[in-house]
Design an enzyme around this catalytic site. Structure first.
Site, PDB file in Angstrom:
ATOM      1  N   ARG A  98     -62.982 -29.687   5.062  1.00 25.20           N
ATOM      2  CA  ARG A  98     -63.865 -28.501   5.112  1.00 25.20           C
ATOM      3  C   ARG A  98     -64.488 -28.470   6.499  1.00 25.20           C
TER       4      ARG A  98
ATOM      5  N   LYS B 274     -78.289  -5.140  -4.217  1.00 23.66           N
ATOM      6  CA  LYS B 274     -78.048  -5.540  -5.621  1.00 23.66           C
ATOM      7  C   LYS B 274     -76.932  -4.706  -6.243  1.00 23.66           C
TER       8      LYS B 274
ATOM      9  N   HIS C 133     -71.585 -28.500  -7.476  1.00 19.14           N
ATOM     10  CA  HIS C 133     -72.268 -29.541  -8.240  1.00 19.14           C
ATOM     11  C   HIS C 133     -72.860 -28.855  -9.467  1.00 19.14           C
TER      12      HIS C 133
ATOM     13  N   TYR D 245     -73.886 -31.454   6.411  1.00 16.38           N
ATOM     14  CA  TYR D 245     -73.897 -32.821   5.864  1.00 16.38           C
ATOM     15  C   TYR D 245     -73.453 -33.830   6.936  1.00 16.38           C
TER      16      TYR D 245
ATOM     17  N   GLU E 274     -71.507 -27.470   6.272  1.00 16.79           N
ATOM     18  CA  GLU E 274     -72.822 -27.175   5.649  1.00 16.79           C
ATOM     19  C   GLU E 274     -73.945 -28.114   6.109  1.00 16.79           C
TER      20      GLU E 274
ATOM     21  N   ARG F  97    -102.963 -10.952  -6.571  1.00 21.37           N
ATOM     22  CA  ARG F  97    -104.295 -11.544  -6.750  1.00 21.37           C
ATOM     23  C   ARG F  97    -104.288 -13.037  -6.450  1.00 21.37           C
ATOM     24  N   LYS F  98    -103.165 -13.673  -6.715  1.00 22.57           N
ATOM     25  CA  LYS F  98    -103.089 -15.129  -6.480  1.00 22.57           C
ATOM     26  C   LYS F  98    -103.202 -15.428  -4.984  1.00 22.57           C
TER      27      LYS F  98
ATOM     28  N   GLN G  27     -78.976 -17.419  -9.844  1.00 23.59           N
ATOM     29  CA  GLN G  27     -80.094 -17.707 -10.748  1.00 23.59           C
ATOM     30  C   GLN G  27     -79.839 -18.856 -11.718  1.00 23.59           C
TER      31      GLN G  27
ATOM     32  N   HIS H 231     -77.124 -25.903   5.607  1.00 26.24           N
ATOM     33  CA  HIS H 231     -78.122 -25.558   4.592  1.00 26.24           C
ATOM     34  C   HIS H 231     -79.456 -25.177   5.218  1.00 26.24           C
ATOM     35  N   GLU H 232     -79.739 -25.697   6.397  1.00 27.09           N
ATOM     36  CA  GLU H 232     -81.017 -25.362   7.021  1.00 27.09           C
ATOM     37  C   GLU H 232     -80.950 -24.047   7.812  1.00 27.09           C
TER      38      GLU H 232
HETATM   39  P1  FAD Z   1     -83.834  -3.886 -21.292  1.00 27.78           P
HETATM   40  O1  FAD Z   1     -82.879  -4.075 -20.198  1.00 27.78           O
HETATM   41  O2  FAD Z   1     -85.176  -3.363 -20.941  1.00 27.78           O
HETATM   42  O3  FAD Z   1     -83.174  -2.931 -22.381  1.00 27.78           O
HETATM   43  C1  FAD Z   1     -83.872  -2.422 -23.473  1.00 27.78           C
HETATM   44  C2  FAD Z   1     -83.151  -1.190 -24.006  1.00 27.78           C
HETATM   45  O4  FAD Z   1     -83.750  -0.787 -25.230  1.00 27.78           O
HETATM   46  C3  FAD Z   1     -83.247   0.021 -23.088  1.00 27.78           C
HETATM   47  O5  FAD Z   1     -81.957   0.491 -22.797  1.00 27.78           O
HETATM   48  C4  FAD Z   1     -84.036   1.045 -23.893  1.00 27.78           C
HETATM   49  O6  FAD Z   1     -83.609   2.363 -23.652  1.00 27.78           O
HETATM   50  C5  FAD Z   1     -83.733   0.614 -25.324  1.00 27.78           C
HETATM   51  N1  FAD Z   1     -84.748   1.023 -26.326  1.00 27.78           N
HETATM   52  C6  FAD Z   1     -86.070   0.719 -26.337  1.00 27.78           C
HETATM   53  N2  FAD Z   1     -86.638   1.213 -27.454  1.00 27.78           N
HETATM   54  C7  FAD Z   1     -85.687   1.847 -28.169  1.00 27.78           C
HETATM   55  C8  FAD Z   1     -85.666   2.543 -29.408  1.00 27.78           C
HETATM   56  N3  FAD Z   1     -86.740   2.672 -30.167  1.00 27.78           N
HETATM   57  N4  FAD Z   1     -84.486   3.050 -29.832  1.00 27.78           N
HETATM   58  C9  FAD Z   1     -83.363   2.913 -29.089  1.00 27.78           C
HETATM   59  N5  FAD Z   1     -83.330   2.254 -27.898  1.00 27.78           N
HETATM   60  C10 FAD Z   1     -84.473   1.724 -27.455  1.00 27.78           C
HETATM   61  N6  FAD Z   1     -83.138  -9.741 -13.800  1.00 27.78           N
HETATM   62  C11 FAD Z   1     -82.457 -10.721 -13.269  1.00 27.78           C
HETATM   63  O7  FAD Z   1     -82.101 -11.670 -13.973  1.00 27.78           O
HETATM   64  N7  FAD Z   1     -82.096 -10.718 -11.959  1.00 27.78           N
HETATM   65  C12 FAD Z   1     -82.436  -9.710 -11.142  1.00 27.78           C
HETATM   66  O8  FAD Z   1     -82.105  -9.743  -9.961  1.00 27.78           O
HETATM   67  C13 FAD Z   1     -83.167  -8.639 -11.679  1.00 27.78           C
HETATM   68  N8  FAD Z   1     -83.544  -7.613 -10.909  1.00 27.78           N
HETATM   69  C14 FAD Z   1     -84.252  -6.606 -11.453  1.00 27.78           C
HETATM   70  C15 FAD Z   1     -84.641  -5.555 -10.622  1.00 27.78           C
HETATM   71  C16 FAD Z   1     -85.370  -4.507 -11.139  1.00 27.78           C
HETATM   72  C17 FAD Z   1     -85.795  -3.402 -10.232  1.00 27.78           C
HETATM   73  C18 FAD Z   1     -85.683  -4.485 -12.518  1.00 27.78           C
HETATM   74  C19 FAD Z   1     -86.446  -3.333 -13.109  1.00 27.78           C
HETATM   75  C20 FAD Z   1     -85.303  -5.528 -13.343  1.00 27.78           C
HETATM   76  C21 FAD Z   1     -84.605  -6.598 -12.803  1.00 27.78           C
HETATM   77  N9  FAD Z   1     -84.230  -7.682 -13.573  1.00 27.78           N
HETATM   78  C22 FAD Z   1     -83.515  -8.697 -13.037  1.00 27.78           C
HETATM   79  C23 FAD Z   1     -84.698  -7.828 -14.959  1.00 27.78           C
HETATM   80  C24 FAD Z   1     -83.618  -7.535 -16.003  1.00 27.78           C
HETATM   81  O9  FAD Z   1     -83.022  -6.301 -15.753  1.00 27.78           O
HETATM   82  C25 FAD Z   1     -84.282  -7.570 -17.369  1.00 27.78           C
HETATM   83  O10 FAD Z   1     -84.843  -8.831 -17.562  1.00 27.78           O
HETATM   84  C26 FAD Z   1     -83.292  -7.293 -18.485  1.00 27.78           C
HETATM   85  O11 FAD Z   1     -82.705  -6.034 -18.335  1.00 27.78           O
HETATM   86  C27 FAD Z   1     -84.000  -7.357 -19.842  1.00 27.78           C
HETATM   87  O12 FAD Z   1     -83.041  -7.147 -20.810  1.00 27.78           O
HETATM   88  P2  FAD Z   1     -83.368  -6.615 -22.271  1.00 27.78           P
HETATM   89  O13 FAD Z   1     -82.052  -6.418 -22.904  1.00 27.78           O
HETATM   90  O14 FAD Z   1     -84.344  -7.505 -22.918  1.00 27.78           O
HETATM   91  O15 FAD Z   1     -84.119  -5.230 -22.076  1.00 27.78           O
HETATM   92  P1  NAP Z   2     -93.600 -10.902 -12.539  1.00 24.35           P
HETATM   93  O1  NAP Z   2     -92.642 -11.726 -11.797  1.00 24.35           O
HETATM   94  O2  NAP Z   2     -94.293 -11.487 -13.676  1.00 24.35           O
HETATM   95  O3  NAP Z   2     -94.645 -10.370 -11.470  1.00 24.35           O
HETATM   96  C1  NAP Z   2     -95.719  -9.577 -11.813  1.00 24.35           C
HETATM   97  C2  NAP Z   2     -96.645  -9.359 -10.599  1.00 24.35           C
HETATM   98  O4  NAP Z   2     -97.708  -8.542 -11.024  1.00 24.35           O
HETATM   99  C3  NAP Z   2     -97.232 -10.638 -10.075  1.00 24.35           C
HETATM  100  O5  NAP Z   2     -97.141 -10.592  -8.661  1.00 24.35           O
HETATM  101  C4  NAP Z   2     -98.680 -10.614 -10.531  1.00 24.35           C
HETATM  102  O6  NAP Z   2     -99.422 -11.158  -9.438  1.00 24.35           O
HETATM  103  C5  NAP Z   2     -98.960  -9.135 -10.757  1.00 24.35           C
HETATM  104  N1  NAP Z   2     -99.820  -8.874 -11.919  1.00 24.35           N
HETATM  105  C6  NAP Z   2     -99.696  -9.361 -13.167  1.00 24.35           C
HETATM  106  N2  NAP Z   2    -100.676  -8.848 -13.962  1.00 24.35           N
HETATM  107  C7  NAP Z   2    -101.403  -8.015 -13.202  1.00 24.35           C
HETATM  108  C8  NAP Z   2    -102.540  -7.221 -13.447  1.00 24.35           C
HETATM  109  N3  NAP Z   2    -103.109  -7.167 -14.653  1.00 24.35           N
HETATM  110  N4  NAP Z   2    -103.035  -6.503 -12.427  1.00 24.35           N
HETATM  111  C9  NAP Z   2    -102.472  -6.540 -11.205  1.00 24.35           C
HETATM  112  N5  NAP Z   2    -101.411  -7.294 -10.911  1.00 24.35           N
HETATM  113  C10 NAP Z   2    -100.868  -8.032 -11.903  1.00 24.35           C
HETATM  114  O7  NAP Z   2     -92.880  -9.614 -13.088  1.00 24.35           O
HETATM  115  P2  NAP Z   2     -91.941  -8.514 -12.455  1.00 24.35           P
HETATM  116  O8  NAP Z   2     -92.021  -8.441 -10.981  1.00 24.35           O
HETATM  117  O9  NAP Z   2     -92.275  -7.316 -13.244  1.00 24.35           O
HETATM  118  O10 NAP Z   2     -90.512  -8.988 -12.834  1.00 24.35           O
HETATM  119  C11 NAP Z   2     -90.102  -9.041 -14.187  1.00 24.35           C
HETATM  120  C12 NAP Z   2     -89.001 -10.022 -14.342  1.00 24.35           C
HETATM  121  O11 NAP Z   2     -87.792  -9.492 -13.794  1.00 24.35           O
HETATM  122  C13 NAP Z   2     -89.320 -11.278 -13.601  1.00 24.35           C
HETATM  123  O12 NAP Z   2     -89.762 -12.287 -14.499  1.00 24.35           O
HETATM  124  C14 NAP Z   2     -88.058 -11.644 -12.916  1.00 24.35           C
HETATM  125  O13 NAP Z   2     -87.499 -12.808 -13.459  1.00 24.35           O
HETATM  126  C15 NAP Z   2     -87.087 -10.492 -13.148  1.00 24.35           C
HETATM  127  N6  NAP Z   2     -86.610 -10.096 -11.838  1.00 24.35           N
HETATM  128  C16 NAP Z   2     -85.915 -10.994 -11.131  1.00 24.35           C
HETATM  129  C17 NAP Z   2     -85.495 -10.674  -9.886  1.00 24.35           C
HETATM  130  C18 NAP Z   2     -84.707 -11.666  -9.079  1.00 24.35           C
HETATM  131  O14 NAP Z   2     -84.416 -11.410  -7.946  1.00 24.35           O
HETATM  132  N7  NAP Z   2     -84.342 -12.788  -9.627  1.00 24.35           N
HETATM  133  C19 NAP Z   2     -85.768  -9.455  -9.341  1.00 24.35           C
HETATM  134  C20 NAP Z   2     -86.499  -8.548 -10.086  1.00 24.35           C
HETATM  135  C21 NAP Z   2     -86.922  -8.894 -11.330  1.00 24.35           C
HETATM  136  P3  NAP Z   2    -100.989 -11.550  -9.535  1.00 24.35           P
HETATM  137  O15 NAP Z   2    -101.226 -11.908 -10.964  1.00 24.35           O
HETATM  138  O16 NAP Z   2    -101.165 -12.667  -8.564  1.00 24.35           O
HETATM  139  O17 NAP Z   2    -101.686 -10.329  -9.081  1.00 24.35           O
HETATM  140 FE1  SF4 Z   3     -74.151 -18.093 -10.286  1.00 23.29          FE
HETATM  141 FE2  SF4 Z   3     -75.105 -15.639 -10.767  1.00 23.29          FE
HETATM  142 FE3  SF4 Z   3     -72.542 -15.963 -10.067  1.00 23.29          FE
HETATM  143 FE4  SF4 Z   3     -73.324 -16.764 -12.428  1.00 23.29          FE
HETATM  144  S1  SF4 Z   3     -73.350 -14.653 -11.695  1.00 23.29           S
HETATM  145  S2  SF4 Z   3     -72.067 -17.911 -11.022  1.00 23.29           S
HETATM  146  S3  SF4 Z   3     -75.413 -17.466 -12.017  1.00 23.29           S
HETATM  147  S4  SF4 Z   3     -74.295 -16.434  -8.826  1.00 23.29           S
END
Ligand code: FAD
Ligand code: NAP
Ligand code: SF4
Length: 677
Positions: free
Chosen positions: A219, A426, A31, A171, A169, A568-569, A344, A257-258
């Site tokens: 299915r 991952k 869908h 349904y 699933e 904190r939330k 996502q 689904h459940e």
């Molecule tokens: P970045 O990926 O941060 O890339 C920025 C780049 O800029 C870096 O390579 C850095 O080296 C470069 N750079 C910075 N300054 C300079 C400079 N002055 N000169 C040259 N190069 C420079 N997102 C999801 O959607 N799904 C997930 O499941 C997910 N899981 C995640 C799990 C983890 C553990 C982490 C850490 C992140 C995860 N994310 C996930 C988040 C996702 O990876 C980021 O949102 C995404 O990579 C952001 O993309 P960006 O291109 O903005 O920046």
């Molecule tokens: P986030 O989702 O914004 O979570 C930040 C956490 O830090 C929250 O739990 C928040 O909780 C806490 N926090 C924020 N400010 C703080 C402060 N000043 N002091 C202490 N705690 C603080 O960010 P993230 O975990 O860094 O992830 C970054 C992005 O990557 C996310 O937006 C997400 O979309 C993406 N990502 C996605 C996946 C995925 O599976 N889809 C996986 C990894 C990352 P409180 O404010 O309640 O303390």
């Molecule tokens: Fe869906 Fe993620 Fe696959 Fe794209 S990469 S079809 S958003 S599961």
């Protein structure tokens, strides 16, 4: 016909007698939300036509209800009247013009239908729906069967090549089949023979009405994964009877689904459930389709070669890359934009009543809207940062004809994707990196790694415009003792691989806090790469000794560490994780004994550990390490200096806005800017 040199089994045509499928791939039903949008059928026509051009053997539409009560939501699509046929023609004409084939999926939600007029075999509320269903009367059951048949006839009139009857699933049809939801005492309930009468009558009457030259896919729920689901013997009995009733193909359904077992999320092993279709292969003779987490041609080929099924179903992989089959046929699977199973932008969107698209392919379901603009003027562009935002922008802008240089200070492309792929479950992020690398190398982008750029260098090189895609830096919250040696952040742990003790506090419970906790509570190879162990941890019984296919007890590998997570939330932890995957992350950490503490204030970190206050009381957590996962701040130090010297600067990804940043937004922003600049 000559055999394909790369994927001979996958590319082999399938003869159905009255028609032939050009290969062994069925694009499974999804869908998308376009079904209900104004002008959505024209957009769906473009979406399906793109996949037909891409060479997929057979496609199935999203679920369409055969009547009003079966609609999944009050405004969901239904096909029950001749006046609705015309708009479906837009789809079938476009698909046939692109030499494709398409079936309409008939889906009655039963007790999953999210409105007060829902109905089911018995008045038993689903745990995932607040609306309690009304029990269908005997007349109502017969009428519903006629509605399925009417829907199939209208689908034929609309030009579809066939229908898929959704029998899995959890349904309506599945609800009739299982004693879990069917407590009737009439001819539609009680014994198994009575409970399967509903689907059998649907298929039997449907075949009579639509004739022999029309595809009917059924299915079949082969593994319910819920208590009081079907036993294997019952599933086999139904499969055989469905064949006899006149189905052309049987597709595999896994899990209601459940069910509390992940079945399609990224952490599910690739092709992890095809063993169940294999079991059915010995029982029926019509073609069988297998499914779930099949996302590369290599995996699909090996499933077919080992005889698990006659066809494979891939749904999300074709959202991710409409040309999947063309690229596979040419032996260019390295050019396939691989679905990473994240949900996502597809399922999570649908559950939030948004249009589905794809994290790795933002053009999916936007085929007529998100398109490159004709190039007015070639520009010399600098992109700083080779994360997902910068990389996407670079190859899309270069493909349009711009002169693009991509800089990164790191020795690798990918930015944070190189950290995300360290998390057990991952591993698919490696595929995303591979695709981006291939795309970049095949483009005209000048890639400059190990290059930390500064203002002067960018200004001196004569760029017309600069795209800052420099991402984010981890936030360091102002907690007393945050510079104590016990304190690290997620980069220290995941990228720099600093050693972590046995007792750990994780500050912050967003996506990264959850991922770090997952990383810290695992040892050895990821379970996703060990399907047997994965099945045991989630309680799936491959021997099928109990109805529903669940083990009596899960077998969880113990965590090497004791982990506490804090936020904190006051709200439930992981509330902002993916709509369809958050529960998986929470369950997984629960298996590992992670303690989740909400509503805290951080007081300090010292030699004793982490001091927090909750409800006015101070508790000291005696931990070896405190890991900061407290969100992120944008990194855009170059912006001001460049702009002050008259350079036009664009911000994308984390450099633009750090809050709620994810790869989905980074890639979409990169694409949108590249198509317009
Ligand atoms: P970045 O990926 O941060 O890339 C920025 C780049 O800029 C870096 O390579 C850095 O080296 C470069 N750079 C910075 N300054 C300079 C400079 N002055 N000169 C040259 N190069 C420079 N997102 C999801 O959607 N799904 C997930 O499941 C997910 N899981 C995640 C799990 C983890 C553990 C982490 C850490 C992140 C995860 N994310 C996930 C988040 C996702 O990876 C980021 O949102 C995404 O990579 C952001 O993309 P960006 O291109 O903005 O920046
Ligand atoms: P986030 O989702 O914004 O979570 C930040 C956490 O830090 C929250 O739990 C928040 O909780 C806490 N926090 C924020 N400010 C703080 C402060 N000043 N002091 C202490 N705690 C603080 O960010 P993230 O975990 O860094 O992830 C970054 C992005 O990557 C996310 O937006 C997400 O979309 C993406 N990502 C996605 C996946 C995925 O599976 N889809 C996986 C990894 C990352 P409180 O404010 O309640 O303390
Ligand atoms: Fe869906 Fe993620 Fe696959 Fe794209 S990469 S079809 S958003 S599961």
């Amino acid at each position: 016909m000559t055999q394909n040199a790369y994927f001979p089994s996958l590319m082999k045509p399938l003869d159905l007698g009255f028609t032939q499928l050009k290969n062994r791939v069925l694009m499974g039903s999804m869908h998308t939300g376009l079904e209900e949008e104004k002008g959505g059928f024209e957009k769906m026509a473009a979406y399906f036509a793109a996949r037909a051009k891409g060479g997929v053997g057979l496609m199935v539409t999203g679920g369409i209800s055969p009547n009003y009560r079966g609609r999944l939501a009050p405004h969901s699509s239904q096909l029950s009247n001749r006046f609705q046929v015309k708009k479906h023609r837009i789809i079938t004409d476009a698909v046939h013009a692109a030499d494709g084939k398409i079936c309409l999926q008939i889906l009655h939600g039963g007790r999953y239908a999210y409105h007060p007029l829902n109905c089911g075999p018995s008045a038993i509320k689903a745990p995932i729906n607040p609306f309690k269903p009304k029990q269908l009367s005997d007349r109502g059951v017969r009428q519903t069967i006629r509605h399925y048949v009417r829907c199939a006839k209208l689908a034929r009139e609309a030009g579809y090549d066939g229908v898929e009857v959704m029998g899995s699933e959890g349904y309506l049809i599945n609800q009739f089949i299982c004693s879990r939801t069917n407590k009737r005492t009439d001819q539609w309930g009680g014994s198994y023979e009575n409970r399967i009468r509903f689907p059998l009558e649907i298929i039997r009457q449907m075949r009579e009405e639509v004739g022999t030259d029309f595809i009917i896919i059924y299915r079949l729920s082969m593994l319910d994964l819920v208590e009081d689901g079907s036993s294997w013997e019952e599933v086999v009995q139904l499969g055989k009877a469905i064949e006899e009733a006149g189905a052309t193909i049987i597709n595999t359904g896994i899990g209601w689904h459940e069910a509390r077992v992940p079945t399609i999320a990224t952490s599910v092993p690739r092709g992890g459930f095809t063993w169940i279709t294999r079991k059915m292969k010995e029982e029926v003779s019509i073609p069988l389709v297998t499914t779930n987490r099949i996302n590369t041609p290599e995996v699909a080929e090996s499933i077919l070669n080992q005889g698990d099924a006659d066809m494979v179903s891939m749904a999300r992989p074709l959202l991710a890359d409409p040309d999947f089959m063309l690229k596979a046929a040419e032996g260019r699977s390295d050019r396939i934009n691989t679905c990473i199973g994240c949900n996502q932008a597809c399922l999570d969107h649908v559950f939030k009543q948004q249009r589905a698209t794809c994290l790795v392919n933002p053009q999916a379901c936007y085929e007529t809207e998100l398109v490159p603009q004709p190039l007015a003027q070639k520009k010399k562009l600098a992109v700083v940062g080779a994360g997902p935002a910068g990389m996407t922008f670079a190859f899309e802008a270069a493909d349009r004809g711009h002169d693009v240089t991509l800089f990164d200070r790191s020795d690798k492309l990918g930015g944070q994707l190189n950290i995300a792929n360290q998390i057990p479950g991952k591993e698919e992020f490696y595929e995303m990196l591979r695709y981006f690398e291939v795309r970049l190398k095949e483009s005209s982008v000048n890639i400059q790694l190990n290059t930390e750029v500064n203002e002067e260098a960018l200004l001196d090189a004569g760029f017309d415009e600069v795209i800052l895609a420099t991402g984010v830096v981890p936030r360091t919250p102002p907690i007393e003792g945050v510079d104590h040696p016990k304190v690290m952040n997620y980069i220290d742990v995941l990228k720099l691989k600093k050693p972590v003790g046995e007792k750990v506090a994780v500050i912050g419970a967003g996506g990264i806090g959850f991922d770090v906790s997952e990383y810290l509570t695992h040892t050895g190879e990821s379970l996703t790469l060990r399907p047997e162990a994965w099945m045991k941890e989630w309680g799936v019984d491959r021997n099928y000794e109990h109805p529903g296919g669940l083990l009596e007890q899960k077998v969880v590998e113990p965590s090497p560490r004791q982990v506490w997570m804090f936020q904190r939330k006051e709200s439930k932890m992981g509330k902002n994780l993916g709509k369809t995957t958050g529960w998986i992350h929470r369950s997984s950490l629960k298996h590992k004994g992670v303690e989740m503490v909400t509503g805290v204030q951080y007081k300090k970190v010292d030699d004793q550990g982490l001091h927090v206050e909750k409800d006015g009381e101070i508790t000291v957590y005696d931990v070896d390490h405190v890991i900061l996962c407290a969100g992120q701040e944008p990194l855009r130090v170059l912006q001001q200096g460049l702009e002050s010297k008259g350079m036009k600067v664009h911000l994308i990804g984390g450099a633009d806005v750090a809050s709620e940043l994810d790869a989905k937004r980074a890639i979409r922003q990169g694409t949108e800017l590249a198509f317009a600049i």
